[in-house]
Write an enzyme that holds these catalytic residues in place. Sequence first.
Site, PDB file in Angstrom:
ATOM      1  N   ILE A  28       1.084  -1.118  -0.209  1.00 18.25           N
ATOM      2  CA  ILE A  28      -0.401   0.090  -0.020  1.00 18.25           C
ATOM      3  C   ILE A  28       0.795   1.495   0.285  1.00 18.25           C
ATOM      4  CG2 ILE A  28      -2.231   0.908   0.998  1.00 18.25           C
ATOM      5  CD1 ILE A  28      -2.347  -1.382   2.638  1.00 18.25           C
ATOM      6  N   GLU A  29       1.148   1.969  -0.852  1.00 19.49           N
ATOM      7  CA  GLU A  29       2.030   2.760  -0.973  1.00 19.49           C
ATOM      8  C   GLU A  29       1.239   4.305  -0.265  1.00 19.49           C
ATOM      9  OE1 GLU A  29       3.409   3.246  -5.039  1.00 19.49           O
ATOM     10  OE2 GLU A  29       4.665   1.016  -4.396  1.00 19.49           O
TER      11      GLU A  29
ATOM     12  N   CYS B 262       4.815  -2.842   2.956  1.00 18.78           N
ATOM     13  CA  CYS B 262       5.443  -3.890   2.535  1.00 18.78           C
ATOM     14  C   CYS B 262       3.343  -4.926   2.229  1.00 18.78           C
ATOM     15  CB  CYS B 262       6.186  -4.498   2.611  1.00 18.78           C
ATOM     16  SG  CYS B 262       7.871  -3.635   2.412  1.00 18.78           S
TER      17      CYS B 262
ATOM     18  N   GLU C 115       3.903  -7.827   2.601  1.00 23.11           N
ATOM     19  CA  GLU C 115       4.461  -8.915   3.819  1.00 23.11           C
ATOM     20  C   GLU C 115       3.735  -8.527   5.622  1.00 23.11           C
ATOM     21  OE1 GLU C 115       6.335  -7.924   1.798  1.00 23.11           O
ATOM     22  OE2 GLU C 115       8.115  -9.241   1.490  1.00 23.11           O
TER      23      GLU C 115
ATOM     24  N   CYS D 270      12.288  -7.717   1.238  1.00 21.50           N
ATOM     25  CA  CYS D 270      13.061  -6.504   2.147  1.00 21.50           C
ATOM     26  C   CYS D 270      13.307  -6.689   3.601  1.00 21.50           C
ATOM     27  CB  CYS D 270      12.242  -4.546   2.204  1.00 21.50           C
ATOM     28  SG  CYS D 270      11.144  -4.733   3.261  1.00 21.50           S
TER      29      CYS D 270
ATOM     30  N   CYS E 253      10.745  -5.731   6.232  1.00 21.89           N
ATOM     31  CA  CYS E 253       9.611  -6.988   6.952  1.00 21.89           C
ATOM     32  C   CYS E 253      10.730  -8.517   7.388  1.00 21.89           C
ATOM     33  CB  CYS E 253       9.327  -7.537   5.026  1.00 21.89           C
ATOM     34  SG  CYS E 253       8.340  -6.072   5.076  1.00 21.89           S
TER      35      CYS E 253
END
Length: 147
Positions: free
Chosen positions: A51-52, A61, A63, A99, A102
């Site tokens: 969700i940006e 992110c 995850e 990443c 996460c």
Amino acid sequence: MDSSHLSQKGIRELIGRAIEARRKSYSPYSHYQVGAALLAADGQIITGCNIENAAYGPSNCAERTAFFKAVSEGMREFTAIAIVGSPEGETLTQYAYPCGVCRQVMMEFCDAESFRIIVAKSEEDYCVMTLAELLPEGFGPENLGEV
Ligand code: THU
């Protein structure tokens, strides 16, 4: 799903759920869509997408979306997570490894030696790794004398 043993059928189901979750990705800035499906120890599957945000920093992110949804619903023990990520579109062109942030969130709630991270290009084409392999010598609750 029986979470005590991660069967091939179970892995495929988890990947399928991650692919569905990826369709919900809100990624108008990077155009990179990620979906995740987290398997809790009790067999529940919790999904998440990236969700940006226009301010970039608050982006989340897939995850972590899945983990935070699960933890906020009271779940604390997890067996595996399936992750699918690729540039916008239906085709999965790459394995999307989680990443560093996460991986650290996983370290908080998962046993590094047994928690499975599945990165997939399809329900048939995937890699399975443990959290310990992706975050060796990680810092976790045990360092603070917790657990
Ligand atoms: N992203 C994830 O959802 N998971 C990762 O582990 C790596 C990156 C997202 C964040 C951002 O929305 C987009 O992918 C590009 O970085």
